[in-house]
Design a protein around this motif. Structure first.
Motif, PDB file in Angstrom:
ATOM      1  N   UNK A  30       0.829  -1.208   0.000  1.00 29.62           N
ATOM      2  CA  UNK A  30       0.000   0.000   0.000  1.00 29.62           C
ATOM      3  C   UNK A  30       0.861   1.254   0.000  1.00 29.62           C
ATOM      4  N   UNK A  31       1.977   1.179   0.773  1.00 30.86           N
ATOM      5  CA  UNK A  31       2.839   2.349   0.823  1.00 30.86           C
ATOM      6  C   UNK A  31       3.489   2.581  -0.535  1.00 30.86           C
ATOM      7  N   UNK A  32       3.868   1.477  -1.165  1.00 30.78           N
ATOM      8  CA  UNK A  32       4.455   1.541  -2.505  1.00 30.78           C
ATOM      9  C   UNK A  32       3.480   2.198  -3.484  1.00 30.78           C
ATOM     10  N   UNK A  33       2.244   1.741  -3.392  1.00 33.05           N
ATOM     11  CA  UNK A  33       1.201   2.275  -4.263  1.00 33.05           C
ATOM     12  C   UNK A  33       0.978   3.755  -3.991  1.00 33.05           C
ATOM     13  N   UNK A  34       0.927   4.097  -2.691  1.00 37.51           N
ATOM     14  CA  UNK A  34       0.741   5.498  -2.304  1.00 37.51           C
ATOM     15  C   UNK A  34       1.838   6.362  -2.893  1.00 37.51           C
ATOM     16  N   UNK A  35       3.070   5.879  -2.793  1.00 44.16           N
ATOM     17  CA  UNK A  35       4.197   6.621  -3.330  1.00 44.16           C
ATOM     18  C   UNK A  35       4.073   6.832  -4.830  1.00 44.16           C
ATOM     19  N   UNK A  36       3.665   5.764  -5.522  1.00 39.68           N
ATOM     20  CA  UNK A  36       3.532   5.862  -6.979  1.00 39.68           C
ATOM     21  C   UNK A  36       2.417   6.828  -7.365  1.00 39.68           C
TER      22      UNK A  36
END
Ligand SMILES: Nc1ncnc2c1ncn2[C@@H]1O[C@H](COP(=O)(O)OP(=O)(O)O)[C@@H](O)[C@H]1O
Ligand SMILES: [Mg+2]
Lengths: 318, 313
Positions: free
Chosen positions: A2-8
């Motif tokens: 989720x954090x990865x997605x948020x960053x993207x």
């Protein structure tokens, strides 16, 4: 994950902001403008021009114009066309289906033919089939899209008369067959370069994968050749191929613009080229933003798809 | 006793270079044959040729498995043999497993390639196999991906997939070379346990004589594409007949390279090595003389003990 997605997603929003600022600035800093044609017209006075400029808000500093425009964009007011005064949102969105039809059908063609021919070329490497697809792909990649468009029109519309030279349907409508006849040539022209890219890329990805140890393991288990090729080979190739799909989007958008222009295909690309001629800033900016959004969202989806396919990415970006 | 596998005059060439040059041996049912030799001598090529997994190589000779010549079977028949009757495991379990497929599925697909069983039955069998190869918490591990498992654990998965259809012969190509020393011993013990329990024959390929010492019933030593010595394991260690084998065992002081060091490469190019008749080890052999210009046949030196050397008598 989720954090990865948020960053993207954060990156994507920044990118859209950047595109809007640069696009807006370039458009307004370029010489000329929507009223340039009137300065040569003796019946239009300087006062008239100043009045219209004021009405459109073009007499304000660029950054003020930008903030107003951006605020409008976010609140759903995309502005009004300088020519005709219709709301830009409506003008652009009514062109969207035509563009999606062209891009979607070309992409589908590219995926099916490109991946299939790439696999065949990899499996039958250094045979006549491999050389033939390589040559065709190089041809497609080395000549510009508009050249194929003009050639297609010359051969199939003008000389042979099999297909219409442009437009999306005959005047007065026409049924599905008529629409398909109109779609065929633009789809092939836009699809050709995409097919070539997919074919080359699939070939090299499959060549690398088919030499991997795990393919030999699959064969050693006695799996059927198709299962080895698709279930193990293509499955591993999906990661680079999905990545390509994301990276290819700008080319697809750019190619659609050229193809629509060549074939008078009534989509956003044709609208963009026309609006460019008249410097219809609100329309140009709206199309620019829709195009950028398509590219950004497409890349985001590709990233998510790669993470879904590859557990090593999915499970490390927690 | 009739042989399970009888390989006769196996030859494999990649282009002009012969990687395997007239190899003959037999494997009895339930027997473990060690195939030993330094890197590049053609061990893997021999095993892959038996599985018919060498693409783009020219293969000759015969390999009768249970009466059928593997090298002459048509493709569908060969596919029916692979995994079902002859299975193979490889040196690096990290790359031999598909990185994007759950390890459980990599075992069940081996079952379902040869047996018409439902997914649920195959899964239950995979669970059993995981227990059998000593994987702890097998229910959880079935759903793991290779990168989540250690090298030893991956090799256990490979073994589980290999024995899934109860093959009668396992080709184990350097199954422990890529693993930690402690794990090596566990994997070898596992292979031995399975082979004893099921009567599965094993061809254990390794460059490490220490590995075959406790494992193999018989050992074949390969050098440059040929078998130079073949004997029951105890006899080979007690009385190595070929200078190369003695070199491997460190019994010949004049061959001053240790086993772990790369032995010097044969002088001259591959082409001259093939064209030159005679013993292939002669250029590196401390006992070489004029007689070595003729190729020594693989001849008996004792009961069940063969060596290809003019000086081994
Ligand atoms: N696919 C191939 N193409 C060309 N030469 C190969 C190929 N595979 C193996 N060889 C050659 O065959 C010889 C034997 O290799 P291999 O069977 O892998 O040796 P080993 O397993 O004993 O280390 C080597 O000289 C190697 O270079
Ligand atoms: Mg090897």
């Amino acid at each position: 994950m989720l954090r990865y997605l948020g960053g993207r997603i954060g990156q994507s929003l920044l990118l859209l902001l950047g595109v809007s600022v640069i696009g807006f600035a370039l458009m307004h800093l370029a010489p000329g403008g929507p009223l340039a044609v009137y300065t040569l017209n003796p019946t239009v006075t300087a006062q008239d021009i100043a009045r219209v400029k004021h009405e459109f808000g073009l007499d304000q500093p660029v950054h003020v114009q930008y903030v107003k425009w951006a605020f409008g964009l976010l609140t759903g007011n995309w502005g009004y066309s300088f020519f005709g005064g219709r709301p830009v949102g409506g003008i652009v969105l009514e062109r969207l289906p035509a563009t999606l039809e062209l891009m979607g059908s070309s992409l589908a063609l590219a995926l099916i033919i490109g991946i299939a021919s790439g696999i065949v070329a990899a499996v039958r490497r250094n045979t006549v089939i491999d050389y033939a697809t390589t040559t065709l792909a190089m041809l497609a990649l080395s000549l510009p899209t508009f050249w194929f468009g003009l050639l297609g029109i010359y051969v199939f519309a003008q000389t042979l008369g099999w297909l219409p030279a442009g437009g999306m349907a005959s005047t007065g409508g026409g049924g599905v067959p008529d629409r398909l006849r109109h779609l065929l040539l633009p789809m092939l022209v836009l699809g050709f370069v995409l097919v070539a890219q997919w074919s080359r890329y699939t070939r090299s990805a499959m060549l690398e994968i088919l030499s991997q140890d795990y393919i030999r393991t699959a064969e050693a288990k006695g799996l059927r050749p198709m299962r080895v090729l698709l279930g193990h080979g293509l499955r591993a190739a999906l990661v680079p191929l999905v990545t390509l799909a994301g990276l290819q989007l700008p080319l697809l958008v750019g190619g659609a613009l050229v193809t629509e222009t060549v074939f008078s295909w009534p989509g956003m690309g044709l609208l963009f080229v026309n609006a460019l001629g008249t410097r219809d800033y609100p329309v140009l900016m709206a199309i620019l933003m829709v195009g950028a959004l398509v590219v950004v969202v497409g890349n985001l989806l590709a990233d998510i798809a790669v993470a879904v396919i590859d557990p090593r990415i999915r499970l490390t970006h927690v | 006793m009739t042989a399970l596998l009888e390989v006769r005059d196996l030859r494999v060439a990649f282009g002009a270079a012969a990687a395997v040059d007239g190899v003959s041996f037999t494997v009895a049912p339930g027997e473990t044959l060690g195939l030993v030799g330094e890197s590049g001598c053609g061990k893997s090529t021999t095993a892959l040729a038996l599985m018919r997994l060498l693409h783009g190589a020219v293969t000759g000779g015969s390999a009768h498995f249970d009466g059928r010549d593997l090298l002459a079977l048509d493709r569908p028949a060969m596919r029916g043999v692979r995994g079902a009757e002859i299975a193979m495991i490889f040196q690096d379990p990290g790359t031999a497993l598909h990185p994007l497929i759950r390890v459980g599925e990599q075992v069940t697909e081996a079952i379902r390639a040869h047996q018409a069983v439902s997914a649920a039955v195959a899964r239950a069998r995979a669970l059993d196999l995981f227990r059998q190869v000593g994987i702890a918490t097998p229910e959880l591990r079935l759903r793991a991906y290779p990168h989540q498992l250690s090298g030893g654990m991956c090799q256990r998965v490979m073994i589980a997939a290999a024995i899934a259809c109860s093959p009668r012969l396992l080709l184990a190509d350097e199954p422990t070379t890529a693993l930690d020393v402690t794990v090596q011993a566990q994997i070898l013990e596992l292979l031995q346990t399975i082979s004893r329990a099921t009567g599965m024959a094993v061809i254990l390929i390794t460059h490490d004589l220490g590995v075959v010492a406790g494992m193999a019933d018989r050992v074949a030593v390969m050098y440059a594409g040929r078998i130079v010595e073949m004997a029951p394991t105890a006899a080979l260690f007690a009385a190595p007949a070929h200078p190369y084998t003695r070199g491997l065992l460190g019994a010949v002081p004049r061959l001053d390279q240790g086993w772990d060091d790369e032995l010097p490469i044969i002088p001259g190019s591959v082409a001259t090595a093939i064209a030159a008749s005679g013993c292939r080890f002669a250029p590196r052999c401390p006992r070489a003389d004029r007689s070595c210009r003729a190729t020594p046949p693989l001849a008996p030196v004792a009961e069940g003990h063969l060596a290809a050397c003019w000086h081994s008598g």
